[in-house]
Design an enzyme around this catalytic site. Structure first.
Site, PDB file in Angstrom:
ATOM      1  CE  LYS A  46      -3.724  -2.394  -0.094  1.00 18.21           C
ATOM      2  NZ  LYS A  46      -3.263  -3.757   0.047  1.00 18.21           N
TER       3      LYS A  46
HETATM    4  C1  LIG Z   1      -9.516  -2.377  -1.270  1.00 15.67           C
HETATM    5  C2  LIG Z   1      -8.898  -3.227  -0.186  1.00 15.67           C
HETATM    6  N1  LIG Z   1      -9.570  -3.418   0.956  1.00 15.67           N
HETATM    7  C3  LIG Z   1      -9.044  -4.145   1.965  1.00 15.67           C
HETATM    8  C4  LIG Z   1      -7.802  -4.731   1.863  1.00 15.67           C
HETATM    9  C5  LIG Z   1      -7.266  -5.549   2.991  1.00 15.67           C
HETATM   10  O1  LIG Z   1      -6.121  -4.954   3.538  1.00 15.67           O
HETATM   11  P1  LIG Z   1      -5.171  -5.765   4.520  1.00 15.67           P
HETATM   12  O2  LIG Z   1      -4.217  -6.557   3.689  1.00 15.67           O
HETATM   13  O3  LIG Z   1      -4.456  -4.712   5.312  1.00 15.67           O
HETATM   14  O4  LIG Z   1      -6.019  -6.617   5.374  1.00 15.67           O
HETATM   15  C6  LIG Z   1      -7.049  -4.561   0.688  1.00 15.67           C
HETATM   16  C7  LIG Z   1      -5.735  -5.167   0.538  1.00 15.67           C
HETATM   17  O5  LIG Z   1      -5.235  -5.442  -0.530  1.00 15.67           O
HETATM   18  C8  LIG Z   1      -7.614  -3.779  -0.372  1.00 15.67           C
HETATM   19  O6  LIG Z   1      -6.956  -3.568  -1.505  1.00 15.67           O
END
Ligand SMILES: Cc1ncc(COP(=O)(O)O)c(C=O)c1O
Length: 428
Positions: free
Chosen positions: A206
């Protein structure tokens, strides 16, 4: 009898293991190790648990920095955006029998968390912004809708004016999934500060990252309290851990999504660097766009507020699937970081047609939840073709990742490659 003081369990060895994650030359690492060991006597190791910490907590400092950056009263650090989304829904009291709306184009986590909370995901189409289509959103609202998860996909803001108008009219809370859009804005407001709550990912891929990690942002003190309660069932977050609840709804069986001090320290440094990264991404994207000369039939994705775009990605729509398929390998051969999104033969967790866990009503336990939480006739009718705009746009989309360190020359070269390849693909 007087016992101790004893040394900390975490000391020089752990610090050196962390240092080993960096690619410094061996000689530099040895030099640092020598210096640290020489002055280690009497130095206390860190306290890596955020609560009951005798030192100022890095997680708490990161929360302040995040709330300051996003412009909300509160931020709660958790261990992922998946956890943040679950925490947000639990704070809202969402459970079995409830419906939560989610767009058909997002990483699967945004939809999976709804089932995790025993609620029913209602999948909504996206439009040419590749974010939730306000028209389809309003069509899919029912008397069981308890929240809408809006995803600012690929760093680009959703159409928050229309979405907030609809959700306010129906009194439905909005959860902004800002996993891919930390630092983005919509009409001057930071993403994650517009809806009821914002959820951020700090996983490695990210804009800001601490390896793993996440934040929940809100202006609502009661929702923060309930979010704290969910994220730490050990109740370490409470000033008086074992006190009775001040208000009905403060205490319930939660989970443990606490962030460690190691992640907190890295997240804090990242939040401080956010403006630098955002400026780099935005400059890169606008330079590439300035160099584009697209043939008829090829369009850029519409961005709901171009000024608020994080700039991490540039999306083109080709006229048809054939020209998309011709352009993709040619761009790759030129060294342009480009990818396609939807091809029904290629599995991709970002497109609803591949969410077989939802489309196939999968359940973790014999209770059959979340699908048994409502009458069968009340379940949404999932079909692979239920979001036609999503499949049309994504099937013709070419996604080009930017980098915050792209130079002006890099951007010029990328734009020239795109112009050449896209023209040839359309002419075929
Ligand atoms: C749009 C979106 N929501 C939620 C997530 C989940 O994030 P995390 O990996 O921190 O749980 C991601 C991760 O790729 C994402 O791209």
């Amino acid at each position: 009898m007087k016992l101790g003081p004893y040394t900390s369990k975490i000391h020089t060895e752990e610090l050196l293991e962390v240092l080993d994650l960096w690619e410094y030359p061996k000689s530099v690492k040895e030099q640092i190790a020598k210096t640290i060991r020489a002055s280690a006597k009497g130095i206390k190791g860190p306290h890596l648990f955020r609560y009951y910490n005798p030192r100022p907590s890095k997680v708490a400092e990161a929360e302040c920095a995040m709330a300051g950056y996003i412009g909300t009263k509160y931020a709660l650090a958790v261990n992922s955006c998946t956890s943040a989304l679950i925490t947000a829904m639990r704070a809202l009291g969402i459970g079995a029998g409830d419906e939560v709306i989610v767009p058909g184009y997002t990483f699967f986590a945004s939809a999976a968390v709804i089932g995790t909370c025993n609620a029913i995901p209602v999948i909504v189409d996206v439009d040419d912004t590749l974010t939730i289509d306000p028209l389809d959103l309003e069509r899919k609202i029912t008397k069981r809708t308890r929240a809408v998860i809006v995803v600012h996909m690929r760093g680009m803001p959703a159409q928050m004016d229309k979405i907030m108008r609809i959700c306010n009219k129906h009194k439905i809370p909005v959860i902004e999934d800002c996993a891919q859009a930390a630092g983005g804005q919509y009409k001057g407001k930071m993403l994650g500060s517009i809806g009821t709550m914002g959820c951020f990912s700090f996983d490695y891929y990210k804009i800001l990252n601490s390896g793993e990690g996440g934040f929940l942002t809100t202006n609502d003190q009661w929702l923060l309290t309930r979010a704290q309660s969910w994220h730490d069932c050990a109740a370490c977050w409470r000033p008086d851990r074992f006190a009775s609840e001040k208000r009905e709804g403060e205490l319930f069986c939660g989970e443990n999504y606490r962030m460690s001090e190691l992640q907190g320290a890295v997240a804090l440094a990242q939040i401080k660097k956010a403006p630098k990264y955002l400026a780099g991404y935005r400059a890169a994207k606008s330079r590439i766009i300035a160099g584009l000369d697209l043939p008829k039939g090829v369009t850029l994705q519409r961005v709901a507020d171009p000024k608020g775009d994080t700039g991490i990605c540039l999306m083109l729509f080709m006229p048809d699937i054939e020209s998309t398929k011709a352009a993709l390998p040619a761009l790759g051969a030129e060294g342009v970081p480009a990818g396609g999104i939807y091809d029904h033969k290629v599995k991709d967790w970002h497109v609803y047609v591949h969410w077989e866990h939802i489309l196939g009503h999968k359940s973790v336990a014999p209770d059959g939840l979340p699908w048994t939480g409502v009458k069968k006739s009340d379940l949404p009718k999932y079909r692979k073709d239920m979001c036609p705009q999503c499949l049309d746009y994504l099937g013709r989309a070419i996604m080009i990742d930017t980098h915050w360190e792209f130079s002006a020359a890099d951007c010029k070269a990328i734009a020239a490659c795109i112009n050449k390849v896209v023209k040839a693909a359309v002419a075929q």
